[in-house]
Design a protein around this motif. Structure first.
Motif, PDB file in Angstrom:
ATOM      1  N   SER A   8     -56.650 -25.568 -24.755  1.00  0.00           N
ATOM      2  CA  SER A   8     -57.324 -26.838 -25.018  1.00  0.00           C
ATOM      3  C   SER A   8     -56.375 -27.991 -24.715  1.00  0.00           C
ATOM      4  CB  SER A   8     -57.757 -26.910 -26.481  1.00  0.00           C
ATOM      5  OG  SER A   8     -58.325 -28.169 -26.772  1.00  0.00           O
ATOM      6  N   GLY A   9     -56.947 -29.121 -24.386  1.00  0.00           N
ATOM      7  CA  GLY A   9     -56.176 -30.340 -24.213  1.00  0.00           C
ATOM      8  C   GLY A   9     -55.905 -31.020 -25.546  1.00  0.00           C
ATOM      9  N   SER A  10     -56.504 -30.509 -26.607  1.00  0.00           N
ATOM     10  CA  SER A  10     -56.362 -31.109 -27.932  1.00  0.00           C
ATOM     11  C   SER A  10     -55.423 -30.290 -28.818  1.00  0.00           C
ATOM     12  CB  SER A  10     -57.731 -31.210 -28.608  1.00  0.00           C
ATOM     13  OG  SER A  10     -57.582 -31.562 -29.964  1.00  0.00           O
ATOM     14  N   LYS A  11     -54.304 -30.871 -29.160  1.00  0.00           N
ATOM     15  CA  LYS A  11     -53.358 -30.218 -30.061  1.00  0.00           C
ATOM     16  C   LYS A  11     -53.993 -30.003 -31.434  1.00  0.00           C
ATOM     17  CE  LYS A  11     -48.683 -30.632 -31.866  1.00  0.00           C
ATOM     18  NZ  LYS A  11     -47.478 -31.459 -31.920  1.00  0.00           N
ATOM     19  N   ASP A  12     -54.769 -30.977 -31.891  1.00  0.00           N
ATOM     20  CA  ASP A  12     -55.441 -30.860 -33.188  1.00  0.00           C
ATOM     21  C   ASP A  12     -56.394 -29.671 -33.215  1.00  0.00           C
ATOM     22  OD1 ASP A  12     -54.121 -33.087 -34.170  1.00  0.00           O
ATOM     23  OD2 ASP A  12     -55.789 -34.455 -33.752  1.00  0.00           O
ATOM     24  N   PHE A  13     -57.136 -29.473 -32.130  1.00  0.00           N
ATOM     25  CA  PHE A  13     -58.059 -28.345 -32.070  1.00  0.00           C
ATOM     26  C   PHE A  13     -57.302 -27.018 -32.114  1.00  0.00           C
ATOM     27  CE2 PHE A  13     -60.198 -25.038 -29.578  1.00  0.00           C
ATOM     28  CZ  PHE A  13     -61.306 -24.850 -30.394  1.00  0.00           C
ATOM     29  N   ILE A  14     -56.240 -26.906 -31.335  1.00  0.00           N
ATOM     30  CA  ILE A  14     -55.454 -25.667 -31.308  1.00  0.00           C
ATOM     31  C   ILE A  14     -54.864 -25.382 -32.685  1.00  0.00           C
ATOM     32  CG2 ILE A  14     -53.306 -24.642 -30.411  1.00  0.00           C
ATOM     33  CD1 ILE A  14     -55.672 -24.340 -28.487  1.00  0.00           C
ATOM     34  N   ASN A  15     -54.373 -26.406 -33.362  1.00  0.00           N
ATOM     35  CA  ASN A  15     -53.834 -26.212 -34.716  1.00  0.00           C
ATOM     36  C   ASN A  15     -54.938 -25.788 -35.693  1.00  0.00           C
ATOM     37  OD1 ASN A  15     -51.098 -26.719 -34.206  1.00  0.00           O
ATOM     38  ND2 ASN A  15     -51.428 -28.926 -34.329  1.00  0.00           N
ATOM     39  N   TRP A  16     -56.110 -26.395 -35.572  1.00  0.00           N
ATOM     40  CA  TRP A  16     -57.236 -26.026 -36.433  1.00  0.00           C
ATOM     41  C   TRP A  16     -57.640 -24.571 -36.174  1.00  0.00           C
ATOM     42  CZ3 TRP A  16     -62.070 -24.422 -34.782  1.00  0.00           C
ATOM     43  CH2 TRP A  16     -63.005 -24.205 -35.794  1.00  0.00           C
ATOM     44  N   LEU A  17     -57.761 -24.196 -34.891  1.00  0.00           N
ATOM     45  CA  LEU A  17     -58.147 -22.836 -34.530  1.00  0.00           C
ATOM     46  C   LEU A  17     -57.122 -21.827 -35.041  1.00  0.00           C
ATOM     47  CD1 LEU A  17     -60.118 -20.988 -33.083  1.00  0.00           C
ATOM     48  CD2 LEU A  17     -58.829 -21.409 -30.971  1.00  0.00           C
ATOM     49  N   ARG A  18     -55.863 -22.158 -34.909  1.00  0.00           N
ATOM     50  CA  ARG A  18     -54.792 -21.282 -35.402  1.00  0.00           C
ATOM     51  C   ARG A  18     -54.944 -21.037 -36.904  1.00  0.00           C
ATOM     52  NH1 ARG A  18     -48.338 -22.541 -34.810  1.00  0.00           N
ATOM     53  NH2 ARG A  18     -47.707 -20.371 -34.545  1.00  0.00           N
ATOM     54  N   GLU A  19     -55.232 -22.083 -37.642  1.00  0.00           N
ATOM     55  CA  GLU A  19     -55.408 -21.957 -39.093  1.00  0.00           C
ATOM     56  C   GLU A  19     -56.639 -21.118 -39.441  1.00  0.00           C
ATOM     57  OE1 GLU A  19     -53.297 -22.717 -41.590  1.00  0.00           O
ATOM     58  OE2 GLU A  19     -51.946 -23.173 -39.924  1.00  0.00           O
ATOM     59  N   GLU A  20     -57.715 -21.300 -38.697  1.00  0.00           N
ATOM     60  CA  GLU A  20     -58.930 -20.515 -38.928  1.00  0.00           C
ATOM     61  C   GLU A  20     -58.679 -19.031 -38.663  1.00  0.00           C
ATOM     62  OE1 GLU A  20     -62.138 -21.386 -40.144  1.00  0.00           O
ATOM     63  OE2 GLU A  20     -60.903 -23.092 -40.762  1.00  0.00           O
ATOM     64  N   ILE A  21     -58.017 -18.739 -37.563  1.00  0.00           N
ATOM     65  CA  ILE A  21     -57.716 -17.346 -37.237  1.00  0.00           C
ATOM     66  C   ILE A  21     -56.775 -16.755 -38.279  1.00  0.00           C
ATOM     67  CG2 ILE A  21     -56.558 -15.834 -35.559  1.00  0.00           C
ATOM     68  CD1 ILE A  21     -57.751 -17.691 -33.358  1.00  0.00           C
ATOM     69  N   LYS A  22     -55.794 -17.532 -38.684  1.00  0.00           N
ATOM     70  CA  LYS A  22     -54.851 -17.078 -39.717  1.00  0.00           C
ATOM     71  C   LYS A  22     -55.571 -16.776 -41.032  1.00  0.00           C
ATOM     72  CE  LYS A  22     -50.715 -18.656 -42.124  1.00  0.00           C
ATOM     73  NZ  LYS A  22     -49.799 -19.801 -42.277  1.00  0.00           N
ATOM     74  N   LYS A  23     -56.536 -17.620 -41.374  1.00  0.00           N
ATOM     75  CA  LYS A  23     -57.303 -17.446 -42.607  1.00  0.00           C
ATOM     76  C   LYS A  23     -58.092 -16.132 -42.592  1.00  0.00           C
ATOM     77  CE  LYS A  23     -60.083 -20.855 -43.260  1.00  0.00           C
ATOM     78  NZ  LYS A  23     -61.095 -21.883 -43.536  1.00  0.00           N
ATOM     79  N   HIS A  24     -58.623 -15.757 -41.421  1.00  0.00           N
ATOM     80  CA  HIS A  24     -59.481 -14.584 -41.324  1.00  0.00           C
ATOM     81  C   HIS A  24     -58.752 -13.292 -40.956  1.00  0.00           C
ATOM     82  CE1 HIS A  24     -63.190 -16.796 -41.930  1.00  0.00           C
ATOM     83  NE2 HIS A  24     -62.677 -17.741 -41.157  1.00  0.00           N
ATOM     84  N   THR A  25     -57.574 -13.419 -40.327  1.00  0.00           N
ATOM     85  CA  THR A  25     -56.885 -12.210 -39.854  1.00  0.00           C
ATOM     86  C   THR A  25     -55.436 -12.110 -40.312  1.00  0.00           C
ATOM     87  OG1 THR A  25     -56.082 -13.223 -37.806  1.00  0.00           O
ATOM     88  CG2 THR A  25     -58.273 -12.184 -37.738  1.00  0.00           C
ATOM     89  N   LYS A  26     -54.896 -13.170 -40.871  1.00  0.00           N
ATOM     90  CA  LYS A  26     -53.481 -13.236 -41.272  1.00  0.00           C
ATOM     91  C   LYS A  26     -52.532 -13.229 -40.067  1.00  0.00           C
ATOM     92  CE  LYS A  26     -54.568 -12.689 -45.722  1.00  0.00           C
ATOM     93  NZ  LYS A  26     -55.875 -13.262 -45.816  1.00  0.00           N
ATOM     94  N   LYS A  27     -53.052 -13.459 -38.867  1.00  0.00           N
ATOM     95  CA  LYS A  27     -52.247 -13.498 -37.640  1.00  0.00           C
ATOM     96  C   LYS A  27     -51.929 -14.940 -37.296  1.00  0.00           C
ATOM     97  CE  LYS A  27     -52.799  -9.133 -37.459  1.00  0.00           C
ATOM     98  NZ  LYS A  27     -51.855  -8.366 -38.233  1.00  0.00           N
ATOM     99  N   ILE A  28     -50.697 -15.200 -36.871  1.00  0.00           N
ATOM    100  CA  ILE A  28     -50.246 -16.576 -36.642  1.00  0.00           C
ATOM    101  C   ILE A  28     -50.349 -17.001 -35.178  1.00  0.00           C
ATOM    102  CG2 ILE A  28     -48.273 -18.140 -36.807  1.00  0.00           C
ATOM    103  CD1 ILE A  28     -47.394 -16.436 -39.249  1.00  0.00           C
ATOM    104  N   GLY A  29     -49.948 -16.153 -34.269  1.00  0.00           N
ATOM    105  CA  GLY A  29     -49.992 -16.513 -32.859  1.00  0.00           C
ATOM    106  C   GLY A  29     -48.853 -17.437 -32.469  1.00  0.00           C
ATOM    107  N   HIS A  30     -48.845 -17.806 -31.215  1.00  0.00           N
ATOM    108  CA  HIS A  30     -47.796 -18.651 -30.649  1.00  0.00           C
ATOM    109  C   HIS A  30     -48.456 -19.780 -29.868  1.00  0.00           C
ATOM    110  CE1 HIS A  30     -44.205 -19.863 -28.476  1.00  0.00           C
ATOM    111  NE2 HIS A  30     -44.898 -19.765 -27.362  1.00  0.00           N
TER     112      HIS A  30
END
Length: 89
Positions: A8-30
C-alpha cells in the motif's frame, strides 16, 4: 519458500492491517519501505506465518475475495505440497 505480502502507499493502512493480523493470528510480520518519489509499504509474512494467515483469510469457499488471488494462493499451496512430498520421500 513463499511469502504473503500486502502492499500500500499508505503507511497508516499497513500499520492498521499489521495490528489486525496480529490480533487474529499473533503474527507480527515485517514492514519494508520502497523509497521512491512516491514510496510504498509492504507488509510481509514468511512461509509458516503465511500458512496461518491464509487459513484465516480463506476459512470457507464462500468467503468474499478476488478469485484471481485465491487461485494464485491455491496454485502456490499445491506446489508447496508437492515439494514437501519430495523432501519427505
Amino acid at each position: 519458500m513463499f511469502y504473503v505480502t500486502f502492499a500500500s502507499g499508505s503507511k497508516d493502512f499497513i500499520n492498521w492491517l499489521r495490528e489486525e493480523i496480529k490480533k487474529h493470528t499473533k503474527k507480527i510480520g515485517h514492514i519494508a519501505v520502497t523509497k521512491r518519489k512516491n514510496p510504498y509499504y509492504q507488509l510481509k509474512y514468511a512461509k509458516k506465518e503465511s500458512l496461518e494467515i491464509i487459513k484465516k483469510m480463506y476459512y470457507s469457499s464462500n468467503v468474499v475475495c478476488l478469485s484471481r488471488k485465491r487461485n494464485k494462493i491455491r496454485e502456490t499451496l499445491m506446489i508447496e505440497k508437492k515439494q514437501q512430498k519430495t523432501y519427505i520421500e
